[in-house]
Design an enzyme around this catalytic site. Structure first.
Site, mmCIF file in Angstrom:
data_model
loop_
_atom_site.group_PDB
_atom_site.id
_atom_site.type_symbol
_atom_site.label_atom_id
_atom_site.label_comp_id
_atom_site.label_asym_id
_atom_site.label_seq_id
_atom_site.Cartn_x
_atom_site.Cartn_y
_atom_site.Cartn_z
ATOM 1 N N TYR A 1 0.838 -1.198 0.000
ATOM 2 C CA TYR A 1 0.000 0.000 0.000
ATOM 3 C C TYR A 1 0.876 1.252 0.000
ATOM 4 O O TYR A 1 0.666 2.179 -0.785
ATOM 5 C CB TYR A 1 -0.941 -0.013 1.213
ATOM 6 C CG TYR A 1 -1.686 1.277 1.415
ATOM 7 C CD1 TYR A 1 -2.698 1.665 0.542
ATOM 8 C CD2 TYR A 1 -1.362 2.121 2.481
ATOM 9 C CE1 TYR A 1 -3.365 2.863 0.712
ATOM 10 C CE2 TYR A 1 -2.039 3.318 2.659
ATOM 11 C CZ TYR A 1 -3.031 3.685 1.771
ATOM 12 O OH TYR A 1 -3.690 4.877 1.945
ATOM 13 N N TRP B 1 -5.308 1.891 10.478
ATOM 14 C CA TRP B 1 -5.467 1.777 9.033
ATOM 15 C C TRP B 1 -5.263 0.343 8.560
ATOM 16 O O TRP B 1 -5.945 -0.114 7.649
ATOM 17 C CB TRP B 1 -4.514 2.731 8.314
ATOM 18 C CG TRP B 1 -4.643 2.659 6.831
ATOM 19 C CD1 TRP B 1 -3.702 2.236 5.942
ATOM 20 C CD2 TRP B 1 -5.792 2.999 6.035
ATOM 21 N NE1 TRP B 1 -4.189 2.295 4.655
ATOM 22 C CE2 TRP B 1 -5.474 2.760 4.689
ATOM 23 C CE3 TRP B 1 -7.072 3.476 6.347
ATOM 24 C CZ2 TRP B 1 -6.376 2.984 3.648
ATOM 25 C CZ3 TRP B 1 -7.964 3.704 5.310
ATOM 26 C CH2 TRP B 1 -7.611 3.451 3.986
ATOM 27 N N GLU C 1 -11.550 5.765 4.831
ATOM 28 C CA GLU C 1 -11.095 6.644 5.923
ATOM 29 C C GLU C 1 -12.206 6.822 6.957
ATOM 30 O O GLU C 1 -11.934 6.894 8.152
ATOM 31 C CB GLU C 1 -10.648 8.007 5.390
ATOM 32 C CG GLU C 1 -9.427 7.981 4.510
ATOM 33 C CD GLU C 1 -8.144 7.546 5.185
ATOM 34 O OE1 GLU C 1 -8.090 7.457 6.437
ATOM 35 O OE2 GLU C 1 -7.175 7.290 4.465
#
Length: 187
Positions: A18, A48, A40
């Site tokens: 990522y 995350w 988000e």
């Protein structure tokens, strides 16, 4: 020779991929901007990596983040999402996703695209920071405060200033790669 990455991404291959391929790369495509906005939103209060590990499940559950479909979700669909163990089952966040899809389309109508709207806050160009340590990276900025307030005024939910700043980082509106990270000058 091993690549030097931002420390937060090290130690997990999914996180590293990522970081290396997506984080901080400028995104001007409405579909991708919406996907990151929703991810988000679900990340709020969580790590995350938790969201990243469930990303494919989110894509399946939320019709590949098709905001036109999501805007029309009914109670039956909401109930099925709240039973889906593959995603983060938070009723407020699921409902916010529907509300945000509707608000997203209103912005598209007004500005021609969500991209024009959101990138207008930075004149269409990424802000390139020069941080040497993670402790220098803010959780929010005056600009993320401004965007957050504007999004809320337009009906968005779960778009506090920290969520907005994380979205700005993810979609390349700000380059917060560390200066010694191999991606710093690539994005």
């Amino acid at each position: 020779m091993e690549k030097h990455r931002c420390h937060w991404s090290e130690g997990d291959t999914l996180y590293e991929a990522y970081h290396d391929e997506e984080w901080g790369v400028p995104v001007y495509d409405d579909d991708t901007l919406f996907e990151f906005l929703i991810l988000e939103t679900f990340q709020a209060g969580l790590s995350w990596i938790t969201v990243l590990k469930k990303r494919e499940n989110f894509r399946k559950a939320f019709d590949k983040f098709d905001y036109k479909k999501i805007a029309k979700y009914d109670q039956k669909k909401i109930d099925s999402l709240l039973q889906d163990a593959g995603i983060i089952r938070n009723k407020l966040k699921v409902n916010a996703t529907i509300t945000n899809a509707q608000a997203f389309m209103k912005i598209q109508e007004e500005f021609g695209s969500f991209s024009k709207y959101i990138w207008g806050f930075v004149d269409g160009k990424p802000i390139k920071n020069a941080f040497k340590t993670m402790s220098e990276v803010p959780a929010n900025t005056p600009l993320s405060d401004t965007i957050s307030k504007d999004l809320k005024k337009r009906g968005f939910k779960f778009v506090g200033t920290t969520v907005v700043y994380a979205h700005m980082q993810a979609t390349g509106m700000v380059n917060d790669h560390m200066v010694d990270c191999f991606r710093y000058n690539e994005v």
